[in-house]
Every structure is written in structure tokens, then in C-alpha cells.
Scaffold this motif. Structure first.
Motif, mmCIF file in Angstrom:
data_model
loop_
_atom_site.group_PDB
_atom_site.id
_atom_site.type_symbol
_atom_site.label_atom_id
_atom_site.label_comp_id
_atom_site.label_asym_id
_atom_site.label_seq_id
_atom_site.Cartn_x
_atom_site.Cartn_y
_atom_site.Cartn_z
ATOM 1 N N PHE A 1 -0.342 3.172 14.664
ATOM 2 C CA PHE A 1 -0.093 3.687 13.312
ATOM 3 C C PHE A 1 0.087 5.196 13.163
ATOM 4 O O PHE A 1 0.128 5.670 12.033
ATOM 5 N N PRO A 2 0.209 5.977 14.212
ATOM 6 C CA PRO A 2 0.327 7.417 13.967
ATOM 7 C C PRO A 2 1.589 7.795 13.206
ATOM 8 O O PRO A 2 1.609 8.785 12.480
ATOM 9 N N GLN A 3 2.656 7.002 13.354
ATOM 10 C CA GLN A 3 3.918 7.326 12.698
ATOM 11 C C GLN A 3 4.063 6.663 11.324
ATOM 12 O O GLN A 3 5.112 6.764 10.695
ATOM 13 N N LEU A 4 3.000 5.987 10.850
ATOM 14 C CA LEU A 4 3.035 5.373 9.522
ATOM 15 C C LEU A 4 3.482 6.393 8.487
ATOM 16 O O LEU A 4 3.024 7.536 8.485
ATOM 17 N N THR A 5 4.399 6.005 7.600
ATOM 18 C CA THR A 5 4.952 6.968 6.643
ATOM 19 C C THR A 5 4.886 6.408 5.231
ATOM 20 O O THR A 5 4.775 5.201 5.031
ATOM 21 N N THR A 6 4.925 7.308 4.242
ATOM 22 C CA THR A 6 4.788 6.924 2.841
ATOM 23 C C THR A 6 6.092 7.130 2.090
ATOM 24 O O THR A 6 7.073 7.635 2.632
ATOM 25 N N ARG A 7 6.088 6.776 0.820
ATOM 26 C CA ARG A 7 7.289 6.900 -0.003
ATOM 27 C C ARG A 7 7.682 8.361 -0.245
ATOM 28 O O ARG A 7 8.789 8.627 -0.709
ATOM 29 N N GLN A 8 6.776 9.294 0.052
ATOM 30 C CA GLN A 8 7.130 10.705 -0.080
ATOM 31 C C GLN A 8 8.160 11.125 0.969
ATOM 32 O O GLN A 8 8.822 12.154 0.832
ATOM 33 N N ASN A 9 8.286 10.324 2.003
ATOM 34 C CA ASN A 9 9.255 10.592 3.058
ATOM 35 C C ASN A 9 10.634 10.105 2.604
ATOM 36 O O ASN A 9 10.797 8.941 2.234
ATOM 37 N N LEU B 1 0.810 -1.214 0.000
ATOM 38 C CA LEU B 1 0.000 0.000 0.000
ATOM 39 C C LEU B 1 0.846 1.269 0.000
ATOM 40 O O LEU B 1 0.302 2.379 -0.019
ATOM 41 N N GLY B 2 2.171 1.092 0.033
ATOM 42 C CA GLY B 2 3.063 2.248 -0.008
ATOM 43 C C GLY B 2 3.453 2.783 1.350
ATOM 44 O O GLY B 2 3.874 3.939 1.465
ATOM 45 N N TYR B 3 3.349 1.945 2.395
ATOM 46 C CA TYR B 3 3.636 2.393 3.754
ATOM 47 C C TYR B 3 4.818 1.656 4.374
ATOM 48 O O TYR B 3 5.062 0.473 4.091
ATOM 49 N N ALA B 4 5.512 2.358 5.257
ATOM 50 C CA ALA B 4 6.403 1.739 6.233
ATOM 51 C C ALA B 4 5.797 2.035 7.597
ATOM 52 O O ALA B 4 5.284 3.128 7.832
ATOM 53 N N HIS B 5 5.839 1.053 8.497
ATOM 54 C CA HIS B 5 5.196 1.223 9.801
ATOM 55 C C HIS B 5 5.936 2.222 10.670
ATOM 56 O O HIS B 5 5.344 3.109 11.279
ATOM 57 N N GLY B 6 7.241 2.082 10.758
ATOM 58 C CA GLY B 6 8.047 3.002 11.547
ATOM 59 C C GLY B 6 8.376 2.504 12.942
ATOM 60 O O GLY B 6 9.293 3.019 13.579
ATOM 61 N N ASP B 7 7.645 1.487 13.426
ATOM 62 C CA ASP B 7 7.900 0.949 14.762
ATOM 63 C C ASP B 7 7.367 -0.479 14.831
ATOM 64 O O ASP B 7 6.610 -0.839 15.729
ATOM 65 N N TYR B 8 7.803 -1.302 13.891
ATOM 66 C CA TYR B 8 7.208 -2.626 13.689
ATOM 67 C C TYR B 8 8.023 -3.689 14.421
ATOM 68 O O TYR B 8 9.165 -3.972 14.074
ATOM 69 N N SER B 9 7.425 -4.271 15.426
ATOM 70 C CA SER B 9 8.061 -5.348 16.180
ATOM 71 C C SER B 9 6.975 -6.085 16.940
ATOM 72 O O SER B 9 5.785 -5.722 16.869
ATOM 73 N N THR B 10 7.368 -7.113 17.701
ATOM 74 C CA THR B 10 6.377 -7.865 18.468
ATOM 75 C C THR B 10 5.725 -7.015 19.554
ATOM 76 O O THR B 10 4.706 -7.417 20.125
#
Length: 294
Positions: free
Chosen positions: A236-244, A212-221
Motif C-alpha cells: 500500500f505505499p503507493q495508495l492514492t486519494t482523489r486529491q491526485n 474510502l476514497g482510495y485507488a490502490h495503484g498496483d492492484y492485481s493477483t
């Protein structure tokens, strides 16, 4: 952030940093005491946000505190449609995690006054950043929920007009039950077979985000739940897109964090191998979208 909310916040706003020689003292809203969120008579609840959520019919009462994190505290609540998770954000100045610039890079704020206020971190600017942080989580939740990903169902929205009114709280369906809330994957005790299934689901989840074009930014267990043999993605507030411009590095960090945090469950792999698998899966077909009725 909706135009309605932004216009209201900017009305008469001072978009320059406040002078240090004349600090305006106020009590920062950090972690709320449970006693301030509950009362036999809702009119006697000390916390303005919780009274507003009850008055608007989103919840009927707060039941218990679930977890306190760097930016927010999660509470179990009751609502007209069943158990609710209320994620109540602290004010930016009261958070242990404050540097969100790496996640916001690439975002465009069209209103110049708002941009200056947020960059200068004036009082109004911090309020706007708070609103953006909360609204972003709602918007991301709705996008991911509609796309069919395993995330909690947002309970306010999907229009910004609706969820702007709940700031600084985010409301979503509770994963689990009131008496048995879904544990974080970091806390779950898994058999080897369950651990392997959880790993595959977690890697797939990161791939679904990437598709979907996202990186989570804090993805772990620590930001994955385990319920009925299913991995549920959260936070998900810090979810970021490829524009970053930091997108690739954040995605790589997600893969590394996932690999590292799964060692507790007996899976030994590295971040680069995980990243390649995520990128391979992202080229495949995603889950079936959900139909969201108006």
C-alpha cells in the motif's frame, strides 16, 4: 510523515541537489543478504535495521527470505506476538522502481525546505522520500485495518512517532504460518469455485478501497494473497486519494490489471466491466470497522 521525523531530518540538511563534480560515494542498501540479517548473537548481526528491531523488541530473529520485489524484500521473522513479516525497503537509488511522482501528485508538503529537498532529490531529499514511502504504508495499513478491510495487521503504531522509528522497515502480522506462508493469488492453484470466490472478493476489495476514497495503484493477483479461502490485499505505499489528478486513471488501471491477471484462473472479463462493478459495489455498505485498543 510526522513533524518529529521531519525536523530531525531537516536539521542542517542541504536542500539543493549535490554537485555532480563532487559525488559522495556510499554503498547503497539494496537487497540484503540473509547472512547479514541473522546471527547466533544479535550483537553480531551486520544489518543496522534488524539489530534495531531486535533491540526494540519488535522481533526476535529473521527466519527466512520470502520474496524480493522492485522496492523491497520481505522476510519471515519471529516476534513476541507470533510470526512477523518484515518488509525491508531498499534505498530509492537502489530500486528498480524509482518514479513515484504519479502516486505522490496532490500530496502537500508544508515545510518548504523539505519540499525543495525532495524535488531536487538531494541526499537528504531522498532520505525524506524514503521515510515518506515507509510511513505511508504504515498509515494506510492502519486506516484500512481499522476500517475492517482484509489487509495484514500492522504491528507498529498507530502513532507515527512509533513507526517512524522502524524506517526503512514495515512490520505486519504474517499471513499464514512460518512453515506455510500464504501464497500470492497469482501463484495459487484454485478450483473453478475458488476462482469465482476469489474474483468476487478481489472486486469487493477494490470497491472497499474506492469507498474510502482510495485507488490502490498496483492492484492485481500479484498483490493479493490467498489464505483459508480469503483474499488479503497487500502493498500500500503507493495508495492514492482523489486529491491526485491521476486518481481516475489509476483506478481504471487497477480494474484492468485485476481483470487481466485473473485470466490465469479461467475468468474472462475486461477492465471497463470490472470498473463499473467496482463503482457499483463502492456505493454499498462497507465491512464492519475493527476496534483497535490503545
Amino acid at each position: 510523515m510526522s513533524a518529529r521525523w521531519l525536523d530531525a531530518e531537516l536539521d542542517g540538511a542541504d536542500v539543493t541537489p549535490e554537485r555532480r563534480s563532487k559525488p559522495k560515494k556510499k554503498k547503497l542498501l539494496g537487497r540484503r543478504k540473509l547472512d547479514d540479517l541473522t546471527a547466533a548473537d544479535p550483537e553480531n548481526i551486520a544489518d543496522d535495521t534488524i539489530r534495531r528491531l531486535i533491540d526494540s523488541g519488535h522481533i526476535t530473529e529473521i527466519v527466512a527470505e520470502l520474496k524480493s520485489g522492485k522496492e523491497a524484500t520481505a522476510y519471515v521473522a519471529r516476534g513476541p506476538r507470533g510470526p512477523v513479516l518484515v518488509k525491508l525497503y531498499r534505498e530509492l537509488e537502489a530500486r528498480s522502481f524509482k518514479n513515484d511522482a504519479v502516486y505522490r501528485e496532490g500530496q502537500v508538503v508544508l515545510d518548504e525546505r523539505a519540499a525543495r529537498a525532495m524535488t531536487g532529490r538531494s541526499r537528504k531529499g531522498l532520505e525524506m522520500l524514503q521515510g515518506m514511502w515507509v510511513s505511508a504504508e504504515y498509515a494506510h495499513l492502519w486506516t484500512l485495518w481499522r476500517a475492517g478491510l482484509n489487509v495484514p495487521e500492522p504491528l507498529v503504531g498507530p502513532l507515527p512517532f512509533d513507526y517512524d522509528a522502524t524506517v526503512p522497515a514495515v512490520l505486519m502480522r504474517l499471513i499464514g504460518t512460518e512453515d506455510s506462508v500464504a501464497p500470492r493469488l497469482s501463484d495459487a492453484r484454485l478450483t473453478p469455485a475458488e476462482a469465482q470466490s476469489a474474483w468476487q472478493q478481489s472486486v469487493q476489495g477494490l470497491a472497499d478501497l474506492l469507498r474510502l476514497g482510495y485507488a490502490h495503484g498496483d492492484y492485481s493477483t500479484y498483490n493479493l494473497l490467498w489464505w483459508e479461502n480469503t483474499v488479503i490485499m497487500i502493498d500500500f505505499p503507493q495508495l492514492t486519494t482523489r486529491q491526485n489528478s491521476n486518481f481516475s486513471e489509476l483506478l481504471r488501471r487497477d480494474a484492468q490489471s485485476l481483470a487481466t491477471s485473473f485470466r490465469k484462473h479461467g475468468l474472462q472479463t475486461d477492465g471497463e466491466t470490472t470498473l463499473r462493478e467496482v463503482q457499483r459495489l463502492a456505493r454499498g455498505k462497507g465491512p464492519e470497522p475493527r476496534i483497535v485498543l490503545p
